[in-house]
Design a protein around this motif. Structure first.
Motif, PDB file in Angstrom:
ATOM      1  N   UNK A 108       0.815  -1.216   0.000  1.00  0.00           N
ATOM      2  CA  UNK A 108       0.000   0.000   0.000  1.00  0.00           C
ATOM      3  C   UNK A 108       0.850   1.268   0.000  1.00  0.00           C
ATOM      4  N   UNK A 109       2.116   1.161   0.420  1.00  0.00           N
ATOM      5  CA  UNK A 109       2.993   2.332   0.462  1.00  0.00           C
ATOM      6  C   UNK A 109       3.607   2.654  -0.899  1.00  0.00           C
ATOM      7  N   UNK A 110       3.416   1.780  -1.881  1.00  0.00           N
ATOM      8  CA  UNK A 110       3.987   1.951  -3.210  1.00  0.00           C
ATOM      9  C   UNK A 110       2.903   2.456  -4.168  1.00  0.00           C
ATOM     10  N   UNK A 111       3.255   3.407  -5.017  1.00  0.00           N
ATOM     11  CA  UNK A 111       2.328   3.909  -6.024  1.00  0.00           C
ATOM     12  C   UNK A 111       2.089   2.841  -7.083  1.00  0.00           C
ATOM     13  N   UNK A 112       0.836   2.540  -7.350  1.00  0.00           N
ATOM     14  CA  UNK A 112       0.457   1.596  -8.404  1.00  0.00           C
ATOM     15  C   UNK A 112      -0.511   2.307  -9.357  1.00  0.00           C
ATOM     16  N   UNK A 113      -0.234   2.219 -10.633  1.00  0.00           N
ATOM     17  CA  UNK A 113      -1.093   2.848 -11.639  1.00  0.00           C
ATOM     18  C   UNK A 113      -1.260   1.905 -12.820  1.00  0.00           C
ATOM     19  N   UNK A 114      -2.330   2.121 -13.582  1.00  0.00           N
ATOM     20  CA  UNK A 114      -2.571   1.338 -14.791  1.00  0.00           C
ATOM     21  C   UNK A 114      -2.867   2.275 -15.949  1.00  0.00           C
ATOM     22  N   UNK A 115      -2.369   1.906 -17.106  1.00  0.00           N
ATOM     23  CA  UNK A 115      -2.647   2.640 -18.334  1.00  0.00           C
ATOM     24  C   UNK A 115      -2.154   1.788 -19.495  1.00  0.00           C
ATOM     25  N   UNK A 116      -3.036   1.515 -20.455  1.00  0.00           N
ATOM     26  CA  UNK A 116      -2.634   0.742 -21.630  1.00  0.00           C
ATOM     27  C   UNK A 116      -1.623   1.509 -22.468  1.00  0.00           C
ATOM     28  N   UNK A 117      -1.662   2.843 -22.423  1.00  0.00           N
ATOM     29  CA  UNK A 117      -0.702   3.698 -23.117  1.00  0.00           C
ATOM     30  C   UNK A 117       0.452   3.968 -22.154  1.00  0.00           C
ATOM     31  N   UNK A 118       1.544   3.216 -22.300  1.00  0.00           N
ATOM     32  CA  UNK A 118       2.637   3.313 -21.333  1.00  0.00           C
ATOM     33  C   UNK A 118       3.308   4.692 -21.360  1.00  0.00           C
ATOM     34  N   UNK A 119       3.402   5.298 -22.539  1.00  0.00           N
ATOM     35  CA  UNK A 119       3.984   6.636 -22.613  1.00  0.00           C
ATOM     36  C   UNK A 119       3.168   7.619 -21.775  1.00  0.00           C
ATOM     37  N   UNK A 120       1.872   7.602 -21.981  1.00  0.00           N
ATOM     38  CA  UNK A 120       0.998   8.503 -21.225  1.00  0.00           C
ATOM     39  C   UNK A 120       1.062   8.182 -19.740  1.00  0.00           C
ATOM     40  N   UNK A 121       1.103   6.887 -19.405  1.00  0.00           N
ATOM     41  CA  UNK A 121       1.158   6.488 -18.009  1.00  0.00           C
ATOM     42  C   UNK A 121       2.403   7.003 -17.314  1.00  0.00           C
ATOM     43  N   UNK A 122       3.566   6.879 -17.978  1.00  0.00           N
ATOM     44  CA  UNK A 122       4.825   7.362 -17.392  1.00  0.00           C
ATOM     45  C   UNK A 122       4.785   8.879 -17.246  1.00  0.00           C
ATOM     46  N   UNK A 123       4.347   9.568 -18.303  1.00  0.00           N
ATOM     47  CA  UNK A 123       4.292  11.031 -18.262  1.00  0.00           C
ATOM     48  C   UNK A 123       3.370  11.517 -17.143  1.00  0.00           C
ATOM     49  N   UNK A 124       2.249  10.832 -16.952  1.00  0.00           N
ATOM     50  CA  UNK A 124       1.304  11.220 -15.900  1.00  0.00           C
ATOM     51  C   UNK A 124       1.904  10.984 -14.521  1.00  0.00           C
ATOM     52  N   UNK A 125       2.598   9.862 -14.341  1.00  0.00           N
ATOM     53  CA  UNK A 125       3.260   9.588 -13.065  1.00  0.00           C
ATOM     54  C   UNK A 125       4.341  10.623 -12.784  1.00  0.00           C
TER      55      UNK A 125
END
Length: 337
Positions: A108-125
């Motif tokens: 729970x202390x680690x950020x977890x995200x999902x996005x089929x568009x990995x570029x967008x996912x990384x940029x958003x993170x």
């Protein structure tokens, strides 16, 4: 099933041609791979399912979470949501997908995200979270992103060099793409594998000079668990039990339970299967339902008699130290550290 796969061979040739063309366009830079400022570590495989990606992701999270601000980005396979989703306390398995939900619940202390568009996912993170490291789960074939360190998994029982393209085989990417990996990890190895067999497999994989081939097996916990209890696996002996699996390759678990002296009815479903009311009705006929941790994420709260058996990677010989050295070396030479 075997006959259908043989009949699908012409389709596999078309698939292979499409895979070759796509990779060729990346190789000549007509299609571009994007690198990011944040160090990225990719875990993936060349085949569909069954290589142990989730336990490997957990292994790396355990390794890095105490010393770095870590984020895990996955596609969130078979989730019911769309676009970028950042996990929080209200997140559900339907929103994140079972594998990402499992990681979020366990860490729970680690950020977890999902996005089929990995570029967008990384940029958003990078914009919203600004982590030190982004771990890309199941992203080896996503060449739109160029990871800083790439870890390729291949199961002992079905090495990618012995496989063929979908739908006749299980390959979703070309064998030669293994050259892009920094580490190749042979997973699900038997405990008794010796040095001669390791050498034979390494020669078969034919790694490049910059690559290391490591070996790991699966280590099952001695206790089964649910959200609010745990008990020794041996207690289940003599009980009316169903083993419920919705994973790509349940055979190692089946063999482990049989070696542990348990008797059970194996109810096998497709990978990431969402259990129906009829499925649940069937399960309730047993004293206990044993499942995997990933499947438990889709069953919790729906049954009172369900338990899961945790599993983790167990590296052979000194291979755990080699993995850690490679990761530390990579991070040491990143501009941010």
């Amino acid at each position: 099933m075997y006959l259908l796969r043989v009949m699908a061979f012409p389709l596999s040739l078309l698939y292979a041609a499409a895979v070759y063309l796509r990779n060729f366009l990346y190789d000549i830079k007509l299609f571009r791979s994007k690198s990011f400022v944040t160090p990225t570590i990719c875990i993936g495989n060349l085949s569909v399912g069954g290589s142990g990606k989730t336990p490997m992701a957990e292994y790396l999270v355990e390794m890095l979470k105490d010393s770095h601000e870590l984020a895990v980005l996955s596609r969130g396979y078979r989730r019911k949501s769309k676009g970028f989703v950042l996990a929080d306390a209200q997140s559900t398995v339907a929103e994140l997908g079972d594998e990402s939900y499992q990681l979020h619940k366990k860490f729970s202390e680690v950020t977890v995200a999902v996005d089929a568009d990995r570029r967008r996912g990384i940029a958003t993170l990078e914009k919203r979270v600004r982590p030190d490291i982004i771990l890309l789960d199941d992203a080896f074939q996503h060449r739109r992103v160029k990871a800083g360190l790439s870890i390729l998994l291949t199961p002992f029982g079905k090495l990618y060099v012995d496989d063929w393209y979908l739908p006749t085989g299980n390959l979703r990417d070309a064998k030669k793409e293994a050259r892009r990996a920094d580490l190749i990890i042979v997973t699900k190895c038997p405990h008794e594998i010796d040095g001669r067999e390791r050498e034979s497999i390494t020669n078969k994989l034919n790694p490049q000079l910059h690559q290391k081939v490591l070996f790991s097996g699966l280590a099952y916990d001695e206790k089964v668990r649910s959200n609010n209890r745990s008990c020794d696996l041996a207690i289940l002996k003599g009980m009316s039990m169903a083993l419920v699996t919705g994973i790509a390759n349940p055979q190692p678990l089946v063999e482990h339970l049989k070696e542990s002296g348990l008797e059970f009815v194996h109810l096998k479903y497709a990978d990431h299967h969402y259990f129906s009311k009829n499925d649940l009705k069937k399960f309730k006929k047993f004293e206990v339902v044993l499942t995997t941790e990933k499947d438990f994420s889709r069953l919790e709260g729906k049954l009172d008699n369900v338990l899961y058996l945790p599993v983790r990677h167990r590296f052979l010989n000194n291979d755990a130290a080699i993995l850690q050295q490679r990761v530390v070396h990579f991070l040491k030479h990143c501009s941010r550290f």
